[in-house]
Design an enzyme around this catalytic site. Sequence first.
Site: not given
Ligand code: TRP
Ligand code: ZN
Length: 879
Positions: A267, A270, A304, A307, A326
């Site tokens: 999606g 952050e 985001e 975060h 998360e």
């Molecule tokens: N930290 C991101 C979120 O949850 C998750 C995420 C974004 C992610 N891109 C990714 C995890 C690619 C693994 C691979 O907000």
């Molecule tokens: Zn996240």
Amino acid sequence: MRTDQPQTIYLKDYQAPEYLIEETRLRFELHDDQTLVHAELQLQRNPARGAGLPPLVLHGEELELLAVALDDQALAAGDYQVEAGSLTLQPQGEAFVLKTSVRIHPESNTALEGLYVSGTMFCTQCEAEGFRKITYYLDRPDVMSVFTTTVEADKARYPILLSNGNPVASGDTEGGRHWATWEDPFPKPAYLFALVAGDLWCVEDSYRTGSGRDVALRIYVEPENISKLQHAMDSLKKSMRWDEDVYGREYDLDIFMIVAVNDFNMGAMENKGLNIFNSSAVLASPRTATDAAHQRVEAIVAHEYFHNWSGNRVTCRDWFQLSLKEGFTVFRDAGFSSDMNSPTVKRIEDVAFLRTNQFAEDAGPMAHPVRPDHFIEISNFYTLTVYEKGAEVVRMLHTLLGPDGFRKGTDLYFERHDGQAVTCDDFIKALEDANGADFSQFKRWYSQSGTPRLAVSEQYDAAARTYRLTFRQSCPPTPGQPTKEPFVIPVQLGLLDGQGRELPLRLEGEAAAQGTDRVLSVTQAEQTFTFVDVPERPLPSLLRGFSAPVKLSFPYSREQLTFLMQHDSDGFNRWDAGQQLAVQVLQEMIAGQPLDTRLVEALRTVAADESLDPAMVAEMLSLPSEAYLVELSEQADPGAIHGARRQARRTIAEALRDVLWQRYRSAREESRATPYQASADHIARRSLQNAALGYLMLLEEPEARDAALEQFEHADNMTERLAALSALVNSGFEQEKAEVLARFFEEFKADPLVMDTWLSVQASSPLPGGLARVQALMENPVFTLKNPNKVRALIGAFANSNLVNFHAEDGSGYRFLADQIITLNRLNPQIASRLLTPLTRWKKYGPARQALMRAELERILASGELSSDVYEVVSKSLA
Ligand code: TRP
Ligand code: ZN
């Protein structure tokens, strides 16, 4: 692709890093056919690891090493070892500077991890372990460094050059190129690094923090999308205010940027000061995005942004702690969405999603605890368990401590651990210390996998005026965990009298009643609570608001469920009573019995209730999904589930025809009279209107067809138009169906996100011939396997939301999916691995389907060199 046997990494093997990186200076030279990355790292022996100078082992993947120097001394080939995933060399002192230059190829990076090209721009995705595909580094979250980043590229094609932190210098160089330098003063792990270069436009706004600092806000997109950013910007400002109000957390840099990219595995991300988003999680306009899409944008922007504290300022020590950031951040964004919209509807949506999808994960071969203790590929652990169940675990802590106690705990957590990389234990300890609480038993929620069962029985003693509730908890075995210890299960409940009024709740031993709604902590395998002064046999309303992620059972009669649907003071439980009633009735139908009309009559009352929030009416009218019915089955029969549900929906439509038409017409009239607004009341009205239209279309009558066509034609927003389109696509009105699909395509073919919905609607249609339709759509020029949104919209929708077609008895659906996974394994392992999910659920189906599904998993396993992502899921599914 992996070349050796994939290795399992264990939490118990965690060791602090041998070296730390104080400062990171990066210089990127971006070109069409290659990118050069020059890194200058100020390293130091980690004092916590004691004396001695062990070899320095840096992570690095798919890098071409051009030069390496220690303290400005160029190293010769014999001075270091380059292996598949690492660069090893021998430091000569406690503190030293390492310089490396590498060549990488973002232009051919289809995995969308590390530095890659999306459309006309360069961008990055480093979480979890993508930074090692950019340069040699200690790519682990407990190594935190301050970054200075210079980006150099062609000025005409990449006028915008961005990285984390604040812009500090820029200039032109020869050959029409230019550069910009960014400095991020906050030490951060490499997974939060970001870089963007492109010809981007932005909308700009500003936000004044509670302490009076002005923050510049910018959202960057490719020029054609510039008009679709207002909603994201509004959401961002609301998020910033909310985090100050609810958690006392202010933003910390002078600038906050979001960039929208079309090719993105998840999606959004952050990255400090420079969030990178899937365009589907930023862009929204009434004409092109549904209400649900607007709410998703609002939630992801908030997620985001939140975060920045829960993830960036306080980060994870290692990836086993992923839920630390998360689970907590999903809990935070759910609180935000709940405050911005209808809290009950938000809770219903979240719980329906959790029960359908996370419960299935917990019951499958990839089941793992909220804090996993081993993995092969960390990308496979960005799961519903870590995110959604993790958020439920934080929610239970909030329930147990109350809002004030919880806030005291999070204040202490942020204060104590600011600038640190910590563990789930540290989070719990802060909540304990701030409240004098003991969560040692509660912590089993982090280490035990599986969905607990909670069976409740009652005993009323009229003479003694006592009412006993006995709770028995158990948890089925999961991979590696044959037995479990009891959980702490907070059960929020109330007792209703015969008129539906709430009785005062006094437990045995208490001097007086304590309100009419309270939380009991079930902590033992079997535990009885006795209420006293209970004047009549009550009807219990249990697990209000879904106060714990468990499967609760109580022997309710259908009359009692109908009574709760009408009288419970807890909106969530009113909905849930309806769901339980519908599940019972549908399960009988799946077993071949006729429809119990008590369900129809209960829904009639709901449909006619003008005092209820229309969004609640819409939720209560929608029957449990096919996927949820599969989850509840021991052995699912897709045809019977689909048939029963469709039969029930048709019967309901016939019986409720008049009230559905009445509600449909009055809502549609209001829609026609007022321009589109994404406000809660308008969203609620549209959801009821569309739910009614969905039912009425099942009657296959010209009147409904005309209503759908009118709505498709004249509505000024995607919410109404898409509902009309989908109703027609799922109908037998062949000519109209073809017409609206063609018109929709013509109107929106230049808009990739709208094309995603156009693909999904067709891919999830249960009408016969589903696979052939999907295969034909794969040939459409709007489709490409290289774009994850397209893969999800077409292949993902077919495999996850088209029960009857995907589970075709001849195994054609399974074969098709396996073929796509084999292709995607080379292009984009993360996406390939995620697409596997429906095949991993083979145990849910009968022997014939089980054999077919397993055969496809075997075929994938034998198909050649597998990524660690796909290998882990396939091998665990077959084990
Ligand atoms: N930290 C991101 C979120 O949850 C998750 C995420 C974004 C992610 N891109 C990714 C995890 C690619 C693994 C691979 O907000
Ligand atoms: Zn996240």
